[in-house]
Design a protein around this motif. Structure first.
Motif: not given
Length: 430
Positions: A330-345
């Motif tokens: 699901g979503p992550a509580p961190f700001t991703p870089p401009a290159h992509g996105v995070y998911t968290l498990r």
């Protein structure tokens, strides 16, 4: 982060699954001009009957479809039991307008058996509209909307009788095939179309239909297209770029996407989405706490055409290596870089890189939070550094200073040959 609404969809299997298969199949597949062909071309019953008379889905192989879904990393599958044209894919006791009567096959039964055999959750799509039923009142999307005698045709129609038929068929579907995990109703349109009234929840008796659905299948997940709140919402053919919120509370959502803009088989539509774009759409959905369901429209004989199968195979190759960044994530509580996105498990953070940076990528706020990093595709180590935040001599030979708390990853120069490269970050205790 807003509180998440506590519904079966928000807390159960659907968030774990994240990725599903839609299957749109019916006699409209023979026309091969979109599942709305009857409405678009204003085809009356007599002309449409040629498809019914020649319907022979000899290549419809539910087991093959279910295996393809499983291989592509999908964890649930949804079949059109009846689309807007009214033709049913099961042996209904209240109509002869069905695959069972026309070609001797209960395609719903075949689908349920095959999907369960692959360990997937079973879903039904069921249209609230019915352009074949004699009591369904002609409206602005009905094939007969421009008939010269439309007022006379409507004068003898009775939505009460149609509602009884609709509810009877839903009861058949929810009592004949064991546990059904998901019900996708489609659709309510209470606004005028073409100067004719639409149809709202009162036309379907949506409250009663939803209550019946839940009573017959406790724990079932139901969408929002009855025109009253369900467990999840269904943005269609567009991709949300943030979590969806209602009154400050996050709601479950599922992006409904096609391969080429058509749900039913459309022979001449060659505008297929690139598999890499579809993988990015899936990742974007999960990063924003949603799901994605991807449609295939088998052809007139029931076969998955080569172009669609090729896309599924490409997604299967990617999901075989990267599924743990999707399922249960699901979503992550961190700001991703401009290159992509995070998911968290759990304690694994996944950086999905939509563009490939040269050598270094900087992750704000993750210094001291990551004990190990690797490319998920091949399990190869990725270097970790925390750069000094002050300028250094010979800075032209090294990465620029970064804000305090930034973690810097050192990547290979060559981009991994996968749809979307993913870096798996093993988090330490906060």
């Amino acid at each position: 982060m807003p509180q998440t609404r506590d519904t079966p969809a928000a807390t159960g299997w659907m968030r774990e699954a994240r990725f599903g298969l839609f299957v749109h199949f019916g006699v409209y597949s023979m026309a091969a001009r979109h599942e709305w062909v009857r409405s678009y071309e204003e085809i009356d019953d007599a002309a449409y009957q040629r498809y019914v008379d020649h319907f022979d889905p000899d290549l419809f192989d539910a087991a093959d479809i279910a295996r393809a879904a499983r291989a592509a990393g999908m964890r649930y599958a949804v079949l059109t039991t009846k689309h807007h044209d009214g033709f049913c894919l099961w042996d209904s006791a209240v109509t002869d307008y069905s695959s069972a009567r026309v070609c001797g096959r209960d395609l719903v039964a075949e689908f349920v058996t095959a999907v369960r055999a692959e360990g997937l959750k079973v879903g039904f799509y069921h249209s609230l509209l019915d352009w074949h039923h004699p009591d369904y009142v002609i409206d602005g999307v009905h094939p007969l909307r421009n008939a010269p005698d439309v007022a006379a045709l409507n004068s003898g129609r009775d939505m009460g009788r149609y509602r009884a038929y609709l509810h009877a068929q839903v009861k058949e579907l929810l009592t004949s095939y064991g546990q059904i995990d998901l019900m996708f109703y489609d659709f309510t349109f209470p606004w005028d179309r073409g100067g004719m009234p639409g149809k709202g929840p009162e036309d379907w008796d949506s409250a009663e239909l939803l209550a019946t659905t839940r009573a017959l299948q406790p724990g079932i997940v139901v969408n929002n297209r009855l025109g009253i709140p369900g467990d999840y919402v269904t943005p269609e053919q567009y991709q949300p770029d943030r979590p969806l919120v209602d009154d400050g509370v996050e709601i479950m959502w599922e992006a409904c996407q096609t391969l080429n803009g058509s749900w039913g088989y459309h022979r001449d539509n060659l505008e297929f989405k690139d598999p890499g774009d579809l993988a990015r759409m899936l990742v974007q959905s999960v990063s924003n706490n949603g799901n994605m369901i991807l449609n295939v429209g088998p052809d007139g004989r029931g076969n998955i055409e080569p172009r669609a199968r090729g896309v599924l195979n490409s997604l299967a190759d990617w999901m075989r290596l990267h599924a743990r960044a999707i399922h249960g994530a699901g979503p992550a509580p961190f700001t991703p870089p401009a290159h992509g996105v995070y998911t968290l498990r759990g304690d694994r953070l996944y950086l999905h890189l939509f563009s490939w940076p040269f050598r270094h990528v900087h992750l704000p706020g993750l210094a001291g939070r990551v004990e190990y990093a690797q490319l998920l595709g091949d399990g190869s180590e990725v270097g970790l550094d925390v750069l000094d935040s002050t300028p250094q001599p010979h800075a032209h030979l090294s990465p620029l200073p970064q804000p305090e708390g930034t973690l810097t990853l050192t990547l290979p120069v060559t981009r991994p040959d996968v749809l979307v490269p993913v870096v798996e970050l093993f988090l330490t205790e906060a």
